[in-house]
Design a protein around this motif. Structure first.
Motif, PDB file in Angstrom:
ATOM      1  N   ALA A  44       0.819  -1.215   0.000  1.00  0.00           N
ATOM      2  CA  ALA A  44       0.000   0.000   0.000  1.00  0.00           C
ATOM      3  C   ALA A  44       0.855   1.269   0.000  1.00  0.00           C
ATOM      4  N   GLU A  45       1.983   1.235   0.701  1.00  0.00           N
ATOM      5  CA  GLU A  45       2.850   2.415   0.759  1.00  0.00           C
ATOM      6  C   GLU A  45       3.396   2.764  -0.626  1.00  0.00           C
ATOM      7  N   GLN A  46       3.862   1.761  -1.361  1.00  0.00           N
ATOM      8  CA  GLN A  46       4.373   2.004  -2.719  1.00  0.00           C
ATOM      9  C   GLN A  46       3.248   2.429  -3.664  1.00  0.00           C
ATOM     10  N   ASN A  47       2.059   1.850  -3.498  1.00  0.00           N
ATOM     11  CA  ASN A  47       0.916   2.257  -4.323  1.00  0.00           C
ATOM     12  C   ASN A  47       0.577   3.725  -4.074  1.00  0.00           C
ATOM     13  N   THR A  48       0.628   4.147  -2.816  1.00  0.00           N
ATOM     14  CA  THR A  48       0.345   5.548  -2.470  1.00  0.00           C
ATOM     15  C   THR A  48       1.397   6.472  -3.070  1.00  0.00           C
ATOM     16  N   LYS A  49       2.660   6.084  -2.987  1.00  0.00           N
ATOM     17  CA  LYS A  49       3.744   6.895  -3.575  1.00  0.00           C
ATOM     18  C   LYS A  49       3.557   7.023  -5.085  1.00  0.00           C
ATOM     19  N   LEU A  50       3.230   5.909  -5.736  1.00  0.00           N
ATOM     20  CA  LEU A  50       3.027   5.937  -7.181  1.00  0.00           C
ATOM     21  C   LEU A  50       1.841   6.824  -7.530  1.00  0.00           C
ATOM     22  N   ARG A  51       0.762   6.712  -6.794  1.00  0.00           N
ATOM     23  CA  ARG A  51      -0.413   7.537  -7.049  1.00  0.00           C
ATOM     24  C   ARG A  51      -0.082   9.025  -6.932  1.00  0.00           C
ATOM     25  N   LYS A  52       0.616   9.391  -5.868  1.00  0.00           N
ATOM     26  CA  LYS A  52       0.989  10.803  -5.671  1.00  0.00           C
ATOM     27  C   LYS A  52       1.911  11.287  -6.787  1.00  0.00           C
ATOM     28  N   SER A  53       2.843  10.438  -7.188  1.00  0.00           N
ATOM     29  CA  SER A  53       3.769  10.798  -8.260  1.00  0.00           C
ATOM     30  C   SER A  53       3.040  11.025  -9.581  1.00  0.00           C
ATOM     31  N   ILE A  54       2.170  10.088  -9.951  1.00  0.00           N
ATOM     32  CA  ILE A  54       1.437  10.223 -11.212  1.00  0.00           C
ATOM     33  C   ILE A  54       0.460  11.388 -11.150  1.00  0.00           C
ATOM     34  N   GLU A  55      -0.171  11.569 -10.019  1.00  0.00           N
ATOM     35  CA  GLU A  55      -1.113  12.685  -9.866  1.00  0.00           C
ATOM     36  C   GLU A  55      -0.388  14.019 -10.001  1.00  0.00           C
ATOM     37  N   HIS A  56       0.807  14.110  -9.448  1.00  0.00           N
ATOM     38  CA  HIS A  56       1.568  15.367  -9.459  1.00  0.00           C
ATOM     39  C   HIS A  56       2.317  15.593 -10.768  1.00  0.00           C
ATOM     40  N   SER A  57       3.033  14.558 -11.247  1.00  0.00           N
ATOM     41  CA  SER A  57       3.930  14.727 -12.391  1.00  0.00           C
ATOM     42  C   SER A  57       3.496  14.008 -13.656  1.00  0.00           C
ATOM     43  N   GLY A  58       2.445  13.222 -13.578  1.00  0.00           N
ATOM     44  CA  GLY A  58       2.028  12.427 -14.724  1.00  0.00           C
ATOM     45  C   GLY A  58       2.820  11.136 -14.807  1.00  0.00           C
ATOM     46  N   GLN A  59       2.533  10.352 -15.810  1.00  0.00           N
ATOM     47  CA  GLN A  59       3.207   9.074 -16.016  1.00  0.00           C
ATOM     48  C   GLN A  59       4.576   9.346 -16.632  1.00  0.00           C
ATOM     49  N   ASN A  60       5.630   8.920 -15.960  1.00  0.00           N
ATOM     50  CA  ASN A  60       6.988   9.170 -16.449  1.00  0.00           C
ATOM     51  C   ASN A  60       7.503   8.074 -17.366  1.00  0.00           C
ATOM     52  N   GLU A  61       7.210   6.829 -17.071  1.00  0.00           N
ATOM     53  CA  GLU A  61       7.691   5.706 -17.867  1.00  0.00           C
ATOM     54  C   GLU A  61       6.530   5.028 -18.580  1.00  0.00           C
ATOM     55  N   PRO A  62       6.732   4.707 -19.875  1.00  0.00           N
ATOM     56  CA  PRO A  62       5.653   3.980 -20.559  1.00  0.00           C
ATOM     57  C   PRO A  62       5.570   2.550 -20.059  1.00  0.00           C
ATOM     58  N   ALA A  63       4.391   1.979 -20.121  1.00  0.00           N
ATOM     59  CA  ALA A  63       4.193   0.565 -19.817  1.00  0.00           C
ATOM     60  C   ALA A  63       4.591  -0.235 -21.052  1.00  0.00           C
ATOM     61  N   ILE A  64       4.862  -1.505 -20.855  1.00  0.00           N
ATOM     62  CA  ILE A  64       5.195  -2.393 -21.969  1.00  0.00           C
ATOM     63  C   ILE A  64       4.052  -3.385 -22.121  1.00  0.00           C
ATOM     64  N   VAL A  65       3.511  -3.458 -23.341  1.00  0.00           N
ATOM     65  CA  VAL A  65       2.309  -4.249 -23.612  1.00  0.00           C
ATOM     66  C   VAL A  65       2.550  -5.184 -24.791  1.00  0.00           C
ATOM     67  N   THR A  66       2.049  -6.414 -24.688  1.00  0.00           N
ATOM     68  CA  THR A  66       2.118  -7.325 -25.828  1.00  0.00           C
ATOM     69  C   THR A  66       1.147  -6.838 -26.896  1.00  0.00           C
ATOM     70  N   CYS A  67       1.337  -7.317 -28.112  1.00  0.00           N
ATOM     71  CA  CYS A  67       0.473  -6.872 -29.207  1.00  0.00           C
ATOM     72  C   CYS A  67      -0.985  -7.257 -28.985  1.00  0.00           C
ATOM     73  N   ASP A  68      -1.238  -8.245 -28.115  1.00  0.00           N
ATOM     74  CA  ASP A  68      -2.627  -8.630 -27.835  1.00  0.00           C
ATOM     75  C   ASP A  68      -3.163  -7.986 -26.548  1.00  0.00           C
ATOM     76  N   GLY A  69      -2.417  -7.003 -25.995  1.00  0.00           N
ATOM     77  CA  GLY A  69      -2.960  -6.183 -24.925  1.00  0.00           C
ATOM     78  C   GLY A  69      -2.636  -6.562 -23.496  1.00  0.00           C
ATOM     79  N   PHE A  70      -1.710  -7.494 -23.286  1.00  0.00           N
ATOM     80  CA  PHE A  70      -1.353  -7.869 -21.913  1.00  0.00           C
ATOM     81  C   PHE A  70      -0.144  -7.071 -21.444  1.00  0.00           C
ATOM     82  N   LEU A  71      -0.239  -6.543 -20.250  1.00  0.00           N
ATOM     83  CA  LEU A  71       0.851  -5.768 -19.685  1.00  0.00           C
ATOM     84  C   LEU A  71       2.006  -6.667 -19.281  1.00  0.00           C
ATOM     85  N   ILE A  72       3.186  -6.329 -19.736  1.00  0.00           N
ATOM     86  CA  ILE A  72       4.405  -7.019 -19.325  1.00  0.00           C
ATOM     87  C   ILE A  72       5.000  -6.243 -18.154  1.00  0.00           C
ATOM     88  N   ASN A  73       4.955  -4.934 -18.254  1.00  0.00           N
ATOM     89  CA  ASN A  73       5.479  -4.050 -17.228  1.00  0.00           C
ATOM     90  C   ASN A  73       4.549  -2.854 -17.167  1.00  0.00           C
TER      91      ASN A  73
END
Length: 115
Positions: A44-73
């Motif tokens: 929960a602590e890391q989730n809260t940090k990530l939420r605050k970071s994205i809320e404040h600065s936006g998404q910094n790193e792109p996610a990695i997705v397979t061509c059929d839509g599954f998240l790798i990262n």
């Protein structure tokens, strides 16, 4: 985009769940909600940090997705961005930066297991 059950962060939760309830089918909406619940309950602590970071600065790193839509990262980023959209209704959380991996027949082909 869909969460993957083969995510190291939630692997033990998935294994325990499947022993009791049967194999999870990642293509089903119900399974996606189960996986979301596992992600929300982890660190929960890391989730809260990530939420605050994205809320404040936006998404910094792109996610990695397979061509059929599954998240790798980027499973937690997806969870966080969707949560921010639901709670804030801010249009900046309607999209997510991603890199889509090539599939069969595409230049470079799908990633190998080693990759």
């Amino acid at each position: 985009m869909r969460f993957r059950k083969d995510n190291g962060r939630i692997a033990s939760d998935v294994t325990s769940y499947e022993k009791i309830h049967g194999v999870l089918d990642e293509t089903l909406a119900k399974t996606q909600e189960v996986l979301r619940g596992f992600l929300e309950a982890k660190d929960a602590e890391q989730n809260t940090k990530l939420r605050k970071s994205i809320e404040h600065s936006g998404q910094n790193e792109p996610a990695i997705v397979t061509c059929d839509g599954f998240l790798i990262n980027g499973n937690r980023r997806k969870m966080t961005i969707e949560s921010l959209l639901a709670t804030t209704k801010d249009k900046k959380f309607e999209t997510m930066k991603v890199v889509i991996l090539p599939g069969k027949g595409e230049k470079g082909g799908p990633p190998t297991i080693k990759e």
